[in-house]
Design a protein around this motif. Sequence first.
Motif: not given
Length: 885
Positions: A693-721
């Motif tokens: 809000g305010g002037d802060n919106g022009r002074r940030v960069l967004w890094v947004r994550l959206d796993p699009n699934c329930p219980d995202p902390d239970q995901r597995d099978g990542f390339r590096v483990g």
Amino acid sequence: MTDSQTPDLRAAASELHDAGLCVLPIKADGTKAPALKWTPYKVNRSTPEEHDQWFTGDRPRGIAVVYGGVSGNVEMLEFEGLAVRENVLTEVTEIMEGSGLGDVWQAITTGWASESPSGGLHYRVRVEDGVAGNTKLASRLAREDEYTAEERQRLAEKPNSKIVRVLIETRGEGGYGLVEPSGGPVHASGRPYIRLAGGPATIPTLDAETLDAVHAICRMVDQMPSEEKAKTAPRPKRELPAGTVRPGEDFEARTDWSDIIGGEFDPIFTRGTTTYWRRKGKNQGISATTGHAADRDRLYVFTTSTTFESETPYDKFAAYTHLTQGGTSTEHFRRAAAELRGRGFGTDTRPLNLVSQQPRHFSDGSSALDADHAPDESTGDGPGLRLVTSTPELDITNEADALDGVLGLMEQGCLPDLYARSGGPTWVHQDDEGNPTMQQLGTDNLRAYLAEHVATYTVRPDPLTEGMKHERELLMPKTCSTILGRRTWPLPRLRGIVTSPVVRPDGTLLREPGYDRATGLYLQPRVPLRRLQPEVTDASLDRAKAIVLGDMLADFPWQEPSDRAHFLGALVTPILRPHFYGPTPMWILTATAPGSGKSLLKDILKAAYGIAETAWPENDTELRKSITTQLYTTGQPVVVLDNLPNGYVLKSPVLSSLLTAEHWGDRVLGSTSSVTMPNDRVWIVTGNALRTGGDNGRRVLWVRLDPNCPDPDQRDGFRVGDLRPWLRTNASTVVAALVTMVRAWLAAGAPTQRIRKGDYSEWASMVAGLLAYLGVEGWMADRDNAIDQDDEQLEWGAFLESWREKLGDQPQTTSAVLGSVADHVPRHPKTGEMPTPNVLGGWLKSRAGRYFGTHKVVKVWDAHRRANVWRVEVHEQRGTGRHES
């Protein structure tokens, strides 16, 4: 067990009882504990009837003797198996023979001798005048390879604990010991006690004085460190300085012990470096030793029948002072020194030079790529080295001269690892977690530092020589305070700490740990730095991109390509930081749900560079304090404000000020002084569903994550483990890969792509060129979507669009606006209520001329109403800040 030894415990009990000894039964469980309550038997001898009960039948047991008065004043002298194996018994035997106690020792070792299951030897003597209690005569510190698991745990809990191995001890009044033929399960080893010589009927009888002489010789092989007493050993021995020596030191070097203690002791014999002495008037035994200690030749007296304090080490000068002056106080030592000087011992004290000219080197981290800082060939590998003298010496008799002298040493570069930073002299050190910190020195810090690095002294009259003497003295606290009170200091300027190789402003790479004169930066790597090839090849660049993009960042649920590009921009910014000027925006790591991977992104930065982590403050005042603390004390290039509340709106004037300031100034916490520091950190906040809000919106960069699934902390099978273990193993590789990508871009001419980003344009254009060179798309491509993250932009944009749609472009009063577009008027941020006309007028006045999307509000003066009225203008959308060709 000898041939004459019977395994019959009842018969053994009879043999022991007939010799006047008190017998006990012992449990057959390896504990060596009595099989009954044995306290009464310390004073009442067991009876044959009791022996019949204890030692008949099939119950396995051992047998022991209670020592002391109940057994006719018998004492056991025990040499542990360790003492036997390490030839301590042999050493004691040689000393006994040399001291005139050879026949006594022969009688002891053949009177009744037994061997324990652990290899120890037990000897018994009967004492005419009574027996003392159990006594340890000789011990040594345990070696590390001898520690048991329990002892290692004790050392872990109490590191200063001493683990001791007993070599020789006695069992006397109130003690007991197992005897043959105890065997089988009685001892933990399962082995028996064996009789080697004699028996209970042939125990030798000694008088107390002879036994004391035997004990004294056993104590001579004690190997425990003996703490010196200052009054009998006033100074450790030092190398004699060229051309000068004190009387006591000269006396130590030129005098034999016979000349000092010959009137009190006679030398008996010498074994190795140890000479054994006997008090005059005695015909057997040992009274003292000299030359036994490995570090210094001392007199050590065992008897209490001399003028010397027993069991106390005396050096030669202390022994001489004690004998000639009647004591060892400071005054006694002074008188002894004066007497020795009169006899020709010692010389006048030498004058000290202000600064010694013997050079030594230390690395200040200047890169070998910097030709101006190339090292001298004679100094070996490494960057440009600063010459530092061996410990400088400084006369501080006069305070003004002391002040000038310290500043002179600073200017000459004689004080290593001391730097000037905003506020005063500073040193760099590590906290308990290995993170680099910068600490401005206070009075006590500076005094301690100078005590370590400068030999300061005063010159004073010496009443003993009627000349002048030099005495070691620390700088006075007020002198240190005066130095710290200056505005400037002739010290290398410390701009900050970096934890990875970085690019200097001239495009060269700083990669040597330590202080870099070219930039004023101190490189303290977070991880061991890998050796970099002289040139970056296409293969090495491809490998670096595969590690960072293909492995480490591959499986994060980026909402858009811009999110990955923005995070990669955060990863390379610490390496580029000295290469550009101006601030950087704040990165917001946010996600749609917990467990999406925000903490893992933070861990990547922590593994590569280290992070200073702090909780989100309650208010702007605390936020300012937190920012100042991070910039002023910590050295990590990344600062994380962690775990903001879910859906939190970042709307802070303090953040706005921070993110546009090249330098940050504030008052130091707990002090009245103010400091100004470079704002050279990467600032990051984390949380779920964050907005601005305010002037802060022009002074940030967004890094947004959206796993699009329930219980995202239970995901597995990542390339590096699992990423965290992978980072622990590959952190050095990740840093090398990031540096390789930056080096490849530099080697290609450091191309840029023009980006308009307000105060951040230089940095944004640089990173845009780097990412384009690497083939990474999406850098700042979320401008339109980012507006959706800014509550104020959305709310006011919708309000102005509705206003324009319903009221056109004609000026309106605030009352008319409230009446026409009430459903879209922004609400009060705290109460949620609709503003009054006056409040809305204030809001419009503060936003006049500012675009929200393509609409802006314009103030118009209504002369008829004599008041402000308002209208909304629409403008075609201007430059987006995207890449320009």
